[in-house]
Every structure is written in C-alpha cells, then in structure tokens.
Design an enzyme around this catalytic site. Structure first.
Site, PDB file in Angstrom:
ATOM      1  N   ARG A 160       0.840  -1.214   0.000  1.00 30.61           N
ATOM      2  CA  ARG A 160       0.000   0.000   0.000  1.00 30.61           C
ATOM      3  C   ARG A 160       0.873   1.262   0.000  1.00 30.61           C
ATOM      4  NH1 ARG A 160      -3.053  -3.630  -0.586  1.00 30.61           N
ATOM      5  NH2 ARG A 160      -5.144  -3.910   0.260  1.00 30.61           N
ATOM      6  N   SER A 235     -10.447  -0.668   2.987  1.00 34.18           N
ATOM      7  CA  SER A 235      -9.725  -0.783   4.264  1.00 34.18           C
ATOM      8  C   SER A 235      -9.344   0.610   4.749  1.00 34.18           C
ATOM      9  CB  SER A 235      -8.438  -1.586   4.094  1.00 34.18           C
ATOM     10  OG  SER A 235      -8.704  -2.838   3.550  1.00 34.18           O
ATOM     11  N   GLU A 341      -4.879   4.053   6.403  1.00 38.02           N
ATOM     12  CA  GLU A 341      -4.501   3.793   5.016  1.00 38.02           C
ATOM     13  C   GLU A 341      -5.074   4.841   4.059  1.00 38.02           C
ATOM     14  OE1 GLU A 341      -4.422   2.251   1.246  1.00 38.02           O
ATOM     15  OE2 GLU A 341      -6.132   1.309   2.244  1.00 38.02           O
TER      16      GLU A 341
HETATM   17  N1  EPU Z   1     -10.617 -10.659  10.061  1.00 37.06           N
HETATM   18  C1  EPU Z   1     -11.344 -10.670  11.236  1.00 37.06           C
HETATM   19  N2  EPU Z   1     -12.350  -9.763  11.367  1.00 37.06           N
HETATM   20  C2  EPU Z   1     -12.668  -8.877  10.393  1.00 37.06           C
HETATM   21  C3  EPU Z   1     -11.914  -8.862   9.219  1.00 37.06           C
HETATM   22  C4  EPU Z   1     -10.890  -9.767   9.055  1.00 37.06           C
HETATM   23  O1  EPU Z   1     -11.089 -11.459  12.129  1.00 37.06           O
HETATM   24  O2  EPU Z   1     -13.615  -8.108  10.593  1.00 37.06           O
HETATM   25  C5  EPU Z   1      -9.573 -11.680   9.874  1.00 37.06           C
HETATM   26  C6  EPU Z   1     -10.085 -12.758   8.923  1.00 37.06           C
HETATM   27  O3  EPU Z   1     -10.724 -13.774   9.604  1.00 37.06           O
HETATM   28  C7  EPU Z   1      -8.818 -13.276   8.300  1.00 37.06           C
HETATM   29  C8  EPU Z   1      -7.931 -12.043   8.265  1.00 37.06           C
HETATM   30  O4  EPU Z   1      -8.463 -11.119   9.192  1.00 37.06           O
HETATM   31  O5  EPU Z   1      -8.201 -14.231   9.106  1.00 37.06           O
HETATM   32  C9  EPU Z   1      -7.795 -11.444   6.894  1.00 37.06           C
HETATM   33  O6  EPU Z   1      -9.060 -10.983   6.438  1.00 37.06           O
HETATM   34  P1  EPU Z   1      -9.351 -10.641   4.885  1.00 37.06           P
HETATM   35  O7  EPU Z   1      -9.010 -11.828   4.053  1.00 37.06           O
HETATM   36  O8  EPU Z   1     -10.713 -10.099   4.813  1.00 37.06           O
HETATM   37  O9  EPU Z   1      -8.254  -9.562   4.504  1.00 37.06           O
HETATM   38  P2  EPU Z   1      -7.724  -8.269   5.255  1.00 37.06           P
HETATM   39  O10 EPU Z   1      -6.315  -8.515   5.647  1.00 37.06           O
HETATM   40  O11 EPU Z   1      -8.664  -7.845   6.322  1.00 37.06           O
HETATM   41  C10 EPU Z   1      -6.706  -7.244   3.074  1.00 37.06           C
HETATM   42  C11 EPU Z   1      -6.723  -5.943   2.325  1.00 37.06           C
HETATM   43  C12 EPU Z   1      -8.019  -5.802   1.529  1.00 37.06           C
HETATM   44  C13 EPU Z   1      -8.116  -6.965   0.553  1.00 37.06           C
HETATM   45  C14 EPU Z   1      -8.070  -8.274   1.355  1.00 37.06           C
HETATM   46  C15 EPU Z   1      -8.010  -9.484   0.472  1.00 37.06           C
HETATM   47  C16 EPU Z   1      -5.383  -4.411   3.625  1.00 37.06           C
HETATM   48  C17 EPU Z   1      -5.361  -3.192   4.490  1.00 37.06           C
HETATM   49  N3  EPU Z   1      -6.586  -4.828   3.242  1.00 37.06           N
HETATM   50  O12 EPU Z   1      -7.741  -7.195   4.058  1.00 37.06           O
HETATM   51  O13 EPU Z   1      -7.924  -4.585   0.769  1.00 37.06           O
HETATM   52  O14 EPU Z   1      -9.313  -6.904  -0.208  1.00 37.06           O
HETATM   53  O15 EPU Z   1      -6.858  -8.307   2.170  1.00 37.06           O
HETATM   54  O16 EPU Z   1      -6.772  -9.575  -0.147  1.00 37.06           O
HETATM   55  O17 EPU Z   1      -4.325  -4.922   3.288  1.00 37.06           O
HETATM   56  C18 EPU Z   1      -8.470  -2.269   0.630  1.00 37.06           C
HETATM   57  O18 EPU Z   1      -7.262  -2.057   0.659  1.00 37.06           O
HETATM   58  O19 EPU Z   1      -9.308  -1.348   0.548  1.00 37.06           O
HETATM   59  C19 EPU Z   1      -8.949  -3.654   0.759  1.00 37.06           C
HETATM   60  C20 EPU Z   1     -10.235  -3.952   0.856  1.00 37.06           C
END
Ligand code: EPU
Length: 346
Positions: A160, A235, A341
């Site tokens: 990012r 995010s 972010e």
């Molecule tokens: N999780 C929770 N609670 C939540 C959300 C997530 O416990 O409310 C846990 C999930 O269970 C999982 C982990 O966090 O174990 C990862 O969750 P997820 O796969 O939804 O991905 P993320 O790390 O929360 C990142 C990016 C997203 C992108 C997704 C998928 C960042 C800041 N965000 O989210 O990007 O879509 O991975 O690759 O890196 C964005 O940047 O706007 C965005 C949506």
C-alpha cells in the site's frame, strides 16, 4: 475547460462525504492539464475519490481527472503492453482485460477508484498487487508542467505504498499507467483461501481469468460494502507489521490471532534482523467489539471490521474521530500502532 463554483463533492468521493469545492474543474486531456498548470499550481486532485476522507470544504481549485482512453502499445503471442489513461474506471478496465483474455489483473476485480490512483497506493487484493504488472507510470510535474516517466523501479512500490505517497508526494499528477499482461500461460493466483473455496463450490478445477474474476467479485460482494450503497473507502487502516517477539506475547494471550510472516525466516537470519509478522487489523478491531457498531449515521462495517462506513450524512470529522478512537483502543490493548490507510484531508 470551465471552472465551476460551489460544487458538492459528495458524488466524487466513495465515502459520500458532502463537502463543497469553492472552485471545480473537470480535466479531459493531458494538454488541458498542462494549460491549467500554467495559471494555477495550488490544486486539489480528485480522481475516483476512493481512498480519501474529506473533513472540510476545499478552498484550493478541485481538479477532477477525467482523462479517458486505453491503447495497445505492442503485443506478441504471449504478452500485451497497454497504456491506460488516469481517468478510466479501474474495475471496468479489469473486466475489459478479462474479456480480452489479458491476464494479471483478475484478482484485483471490483476495487473502486480509477486507474490513475492504482500505483499511488499499489492496490492489492487476494494475493496480487498492481506493482506486479505495471511497467511504467506517466505523470505531469506540477512545477514544470512536463511529462515524466517513472519506471516500475522508480515507483518504489511497497505494501500500500509508493514514491507518490512519500518523496514526491504532491509534486506529480499521474496521467497514465502502462501494464504488461499475459495472453497465454497466465499466472493464475487462486491460492488465496476464499478463492479456492469459491472455485470448489462451483466445481471449477481449471479456472479461467473470468472464473477468478467472478470468484473475487463474489467474495468482495459478500464482505465489503458497495460504495454506491454505503459510503466507504475500503480498508481504512493498513494491516500492521510487528516484531515477532511482540507477536509471540500476543499469541500467548490470544491463541487464535491470525498472522502472516513478512519475510522468509532464512532471509531474516541472513540479514541478522528480528523477524516481523503481519497481523490483520480487522481481527484486532473485531476483538475490541467494534465490528458492526453503528453510531447514528456512521460506523464499522458488519462484515469487515477494517472498513469504516458512512450510512447517510456523516461528516468526515465524525468518521475520523471514530478512527482515532479505534487507534487508541488498539494501542491500549495490543500495544500496536494502527496506521490509517486512506488519505485524510484536514
Ligand atoms: N478478520 C477478522 N475480522 C474482520 C476482518 C478480518 O477477524 O472483521 C480476519 C479474517 O478472519 C482473516 C484475516 O483477518 O483471518 C484477513 O481478512 P481478509 O481476508 O478479509 O483480509 P484483510 O487482511 O482484512 C486485506 C486488504 C483488503 C483486501 C483483502 C483481500 C489491507 C489493508 N486490506 O484485508 O484490501 O481486499 O486483504 O486480499 O491490506 C483495501 O485495501 O481497501 C482492501 C479492501
């Protein structure tokens, strides 16, 4: 080129924050932008408006970058090189690539915003970052009005992050982005858990670009709010990277905490550095009980705690205050500094 006065920016930012631009201009070509830069240098740029939180009216001239067009620079049997102007909608461009059988961007389906801002924060999702396909970025230097080319390396891409958020912040306006995409032997990236599940549910064993794109669209729709229905900027925070020693302490207390190692351990040892671990901010925020919390017209999304939402007419300040409260509580409980972010405009 016509300068308009007192324009609401509500429809120009995906958070749907209703602030006013004293003066507003829509720019359709690089030439128009160069002409504008001759008379005005203090600009406030808005493109897809998908990564910003506006907290006040904008006094600078607001410039809506609306430069459209896609061109194929060259291609052979295996690859195509494309240049896409900054004002093209990102998702429509990705769908066009998928339909044209150009591979590399399918995992980035349904990300809001325009092409011009994709390199700025190196958009990423489901195991892919846009830096993997960008060959160059063209941008106008604000001071001189000259077009400058940044190679992929020049962009200093990170998670990012890029040079446009750091050393040269505010000095350039991205006008186009060039990509190298595959035409055959696509490097499909279906290993991300949720994609594998979605493909298996549909009995797909040899996925096409379209299958991956459809899976990503379905996953995003199930977890992330559509900005057309509920204002948001994806995010709101970055996933924090912490030292392994810190992480191990947290893991003792919270055995279920999810994590991703940042660099392979052999490399860390060779560098004689302490290993780092990335922790999902969404998990930390959910653990504190914020997920799905609604405070009148704004709150934390019910399905993804990393996303702050504007249900109707929240102000940017209200949402920013909530973000700061979350940062404080995450710090108190987990001793982690959550980094915002999105670009908060104050
Ligand atoms: N999780 C929770 N609670 C939540 C959300 C997530 O416990 O409310 C846990 C999930 O269970 C999982 C982990 O966090 O174990 C990862 O969750 P997820 O796969 O939804 O991905 P993320 O790390 O929360 C990142 C990016 C997203 C992108 C997704 C998928 C960042 C800041 N965000 O989210 O990007 O879509 O991975 O690759 O890196 C964005 O940047 O706007 C965005 C949506």
């Amino acid at each position: 080129m016509k300068i308009l006065e007192n324009i609401s920016l509500k429809k120009y930012n995906t958070f749907g924050i209703d602030v006013t631009a004293k003066r507003f201009i829509s720019i359709k070509s690089v030439y128009e932008l160069q002409q504008l830069l001759k008379i005005e240098k203090e600009l406030f740029l808005i493109s897809g408006g998908s990564n910003m939180l506006l907290t006040k009216d904008i006094n600078k001239l607001v410039v809506h970058i609306d430069i459209k067009g896609i061109s194929i620079d060259n291609e052979d049997d295996s690859f195509v090189n494309l240049t896409v102007n900054a004002g093209e909608n990102w998702h429509e461009f990705v769908l066009w690539c998928v339909d044209s059988n150009y591979g590399g961007l399918e995992n980035l389906s349904l990300i809001p915003g325009n092409v011009g801002t994709c390199p700025i924060q190196n958009i990423g999702a489901y195991g892919v970052e846009v830096k993997d396909t960008i060959t160059k970025v063209e941008a106008l230097e604000v001071a001189s009005g000259k077009l400058v080319t940044f190679s992929n390396e020049d962009c200093k891409f990170g998670y990012r992050n890029s040079i446009f958020k750091n050393e040269v912040k505010g000095n350039y306006i991205v006008t186009s982005v060039s990509f190298k995409l595959t035409k055959k032997q696509h490097h499909l990236n279906s290993s991300y858990g949720a994609i594998e599940v979605a493909l298996a549910e549909n009995n797909i064993t040899q996925p096409s670009l379209k299958d991956i794109s459809n899976a990503v669209i379905a996953i995003r729709k199930s977890k992330l709010p559509d900005p057309k229905e509920i204002g948001n900027s994806g995010s709101f925070f970055k996933n924090p990277v912490i030292l392994e020693t810190h992480f191990l302490k947290l893991q003792k207390k919270y055995p279920k905490i999810p994590f991703y190692p940042v660099v392979a351990s052999a490399k860390v040892k060779a560098l004689d550095k302490e290993a780092q671990v990335k922790v999902p901010a969404g998990w930390l925020i959910e653990k504190l009980g914020f997920k799905g919390k609604r405070y009148g017209s704004y709150g934390v999304h019910e399905k993804q705690a990393l996303v702050l939402v504007n249900y109707s007419n929240a102000s940017g300040i209200e949402i920013y205050e909530l973000a700061k409260k979350i940062q404080r509580e995450v710090h108190t409980t987990f001793k982690i500094a959550l980094e915002i972010e999105v670009n908060v405009i104050q």
